[in-house]
Design a protein around this motif. Sequence first.
Motif, short mmCIF file in Angstrom:
data_model
loop_
_atom_site.label_atom_id
_atom_site.label_comp_id
_atom_site.label_asym_id
_atom_site.label_seq_id
_atom_site.Cartn_x
_atom_site.Cartn_y
_atom_site.Cartn_z
N ALA A 397 0.92 -1.28 -0.03
CA ALA A 397 -0.01 0.03 0.27
C ALA A 397 0.91 1.31 0.07
N THR A 398 0.27 2.40 -0.36
CA THR A 398 1.21 3.41 -0.41
C THR A 398 0.29 4.66 0.43
N ARG A 399 0.88 5.82 0.36
CA ARG A 399 0.03 6.90 1.23
C ARG A 399 -1.20 7.31 0.54
N ASP A 400 -1.57 7.08 -0.64
CA ASP A 400 -2.66 7.42 -1.25
C ASP A 400 -3.74 6.35 -1.94
N HIS A 401 -3.15 5.23 -1.85
CA HIS A 401 -4.15 4.09 -2.15
C HIS A 401 -3.57 2.76 -1.88
N ASP A 402 -4.46 1.73 -1.82
CA ASP A 402 -4.20 0.42 -1.48
C ASP A 402 -3.22 -0.23 -2.71
N GLU A 463 7.92 -34.17 -10.58
CA GLU A 463 8.40 -33.30 -9.34
C GLU A 463 8.07 -32.03 -9.30
N VAL A 464 8.16 -31.17 -8.26
CA VAL A 464 7.53 -29.92 -7.90
C VAL A 464 8.69 -29.14 -7.38
N LEU A 465 9.04 -27.84 -7.94
CA LEU A 465 9.97 -26.86 -7.13
C LEU A 465 9.49 -25.75 -6.62
N SER A 466 9.52 -25.54 -5.30
CA SER A 466 8.76 -24.22 -4.75
C SER A 466 9.94 -23.30 -5.02
N MET A 467 9.46 -22.45 -5.60
CA MET A 467 10.55 -21.19 -5.95
C MET A 467 10.30 -19.89 -5.14
N LYS A 468 11.00 -19.79 -3.92
CA LYS A 468 10.61 -18.45 -2.94
C LYS A 468 11.76 -18.14 -2.21
N LYS A 469 12.04 -17.12 -1.90
CA LYS A 469 13.35 -16.75 -1.12
C LYS A 469 13.06 -15.74 0.06
N LYS A 470 11.55 -15.56 0.23
CA LYS A 470 11.45 -14.75 1.58
C LYS A 470 9.85 -15.41 2.04
N SER A 471 10.27 -16.59 2.53
CA SER A 471 9.19 -17.34 3.37
C SER A 471 9.02 -17.48 4.71
N LYS A 472 10.21 -16.89 5.29
CA LYS A 472 10.51 -17.15 6.76
C LYS A 472 10.39 -15.55 7.36
N THR A 473 10.31 -14.57 6.62
CA THR A 473 10.24 -13.17 7.28
C THR A 473 9.24 -12.54 6.50
N ARG A 474 8.50 -11.67 7.28
CA ARG A 474 7.12 -10.94 6.48
C ARG A 474 7.70 -9.82 5.61
N PRO A 475 6.82 -9.65 4.66
CA PRO A 475 6.98 -8.21 4.18
C PRO A 475 6.90 -7.17 4.77
N TRP A 476 7.37 -5.81 4.82
CA TRP A 476 7.54 -4.87 5.69
C TRP A 476 6.34 -4.04 5.30
N ALA A 477 5.79 -3.30 6.37
CA ALA A 477 4.75 -2.39 6.38
C ALA A 477 5.44 -0.76 6.68
N LEU A 478 4.37 0.37 6.46
CA LEU A 478 4.94 1.55 6.85
C LEU A 478 3.88 2.39 7.67
N TYR A 479 4.44 2.95 8.43
CA TYR A 479 3.85 3.87 9.34
C TYR A 479 2.53 3.47 9.99
N GLY A 520 0.54 -11.27 0.56
CA GLY A 520 -0.14 -10.02 0.12
C GLY A 520 1.16 -8.87 0.32
N GLY A 521 0.64 -7.60 0.06
CA GLY A 521 1.33 -6.41 0.19
C GLY A 521 1.23 -6.08 1.82
N GLY A 522 2.53 -5.33 2.08
CA GLY A 522 2.19 -4.47 3.31
C GLY A 522 1.30 -3.52 3.52
N GLY A 523 0.57 -3.11 4.71
CA GLY A 523 -0.05 -2.08 4.98
C GLY A 523 0.56 -0.75 5.09
N TYR A 524 -0.08 0.33 4.85
CA TYR A 524 0.38 1.65 5.13
C TYR A 524 -0.48 2.36 6.15
#
Length: 579
Positions: A397-402, A463-479, A520-524
């Motif tokens: 999210a941003t200062r102005d919208h979702d 076979e399946v390969l799960s491809m992700k490198k940010k599964s242990k820490t959360r996306p960061w939020a603001l304000y 999902g994305g971080g909140g603002y």
Amino acid sequence: MSATRAPLDGATVEVIRNYVHSVAEQMRRTLVRSAFNPVIYDVLDFGISLYDSKHQLMAEAAGITHFLGANDHALVKLVEYVGDGAMEPGDVYLMNYPYWSGAHSYDAMLCAPVFRDGEEGPAAYLAVRAHWMDLGAKEAGYVLDSTDMHQEGLIFPGTKIVSGGEVIRDILELIRFNSRLPDATIGDFHAQLAALRTGEERLRQVWDKFGGQIVEQAIDQVIEHGERVARRAVAALPDGTWSAVDYVDDDYVTDDLIRIAVEVTIDGDEMTVDFNGSSGTVAGPVNLPIGSTLGLAKAAFKGLTTRDEATNAGHFRPLKVVADPGNFFHALYPSATFTQWSAIVAFELVYKALAQVIDTLPASSGGDEPGFMALGNDPRTGRDYVVSNNEGIGWGATRDHDGGTAQQHPSQTTVRNTPIEVLEHKAALFHEKVELIPDSGGPGRHRGGLGVERVVRYMAPGEVLSMKKKSKTRPWALYGGHEPEPSHMDLWPGTDQEKRVGMYRAWMEGGERFANRTAGGGGYGHPFERAPEAVAADVLNSYVTTQAAREHYGLLVAKDGTWQSTPERSAHTRSESGD
């Protein structure tokens, strides 16, 4: 531009600029229409760049941002290795040496010098980079646990593969016999070669129309203008130094989180992006060669300065990127570099640092490219397959919208996911569902976008390969916004075997399933400050559950969309108003 030449008028410069940009676009269309694998023609996993005789970027076609920035570095290394004087008309060179090419070994770059009659040395260079499906790495698909480059496939440091217009059969056969998917690999090589030949023909037409020297002068003026615009944009930003830290998941060899850090300094009309506070090189294949680091930094810089202008070399002259050899962001031979999704996480790290002083920057997106790859043999055809999908995430999210919902990562520009119809046609897979995940967007005054859940059943072993490198820490939020849950994959969901993973490789029997779930994305801003009408609309649209509306937003939302505040929200409102 030579001081002895009068500047060209603006109209002529703009016409030539658009002609040259059209060359890149026609190369793009040729590649997409002739490629063999859907990673190129559906996902658009490629980068196309045009350079002048001084190795300056003239134009590029829309593609993966990291590739486009990495092409700049790769061309310079190619010329250093081969030498301008050794290049002849009709030659094409192949490079996938990661420390020079700026990408993993399957992202093969073909480069063609272009000559003008009566002039010595190349007058321009054309580069087409695209993802090949297999080049003989130690495992099919992506290599998740390599510990040195030599486990990651056949390497070409800038090898002549076409000489005087004729394909060198021995080199092509070397590729064919080292690939598990030779038809697709060789087919994509020819598609890239066709794109280069299209570019060469169209560029010659531009030279013939305007004159080679006039085109060069116009491009010099375009680049000089690009530098002026970029410097003005940097000068408009506040001076100072700001830093940020984030973490990439383990390297698949150890379980340790990997620290990535950046320090961004703005001094007048110049910006320095310094990654030296990061971890050193790690054992597994998440390290970044310097070309990839330059690419991600250029992409972030352009988004801050000249995002609405077609790219040229001048746009990056105010930027300096620092990462000492041996740093995580400057991997050296023989470090493993195959799974470079850490670059996607690091792209937003630059914005995290600057968000402290630029309040229009968004919170973090879902964090990286949390897709999957499937491998196996399709009993309908008897043929082996390798397919992949770049999954959508929520944007911050941003200062102005979702934030946007179910989007490709902000650094991926025009990249798309692979259509279900293509995945099920090419592979023995069946999709049970693909849907948005309620409550996956970080709560805030403006809400983060939603992530995606995809449940897939194997119709035959694979076979399946799960491809992700940010599964242990959360996306960061603001304000005061809230951080969403990170991406992950659930293997064998709903069974006694169920296992939650980040980056992972697993064997699946026929009938077994995986569920890929993206962040999902971080909140603002504080969630209690979100307009009640917006929360009620989210509940009615099933973006937010009634439980989350109460817990995070302090609102009791009825089935008809009416609402009332909880005591906690009312108290927060009174506190903010000073009552």
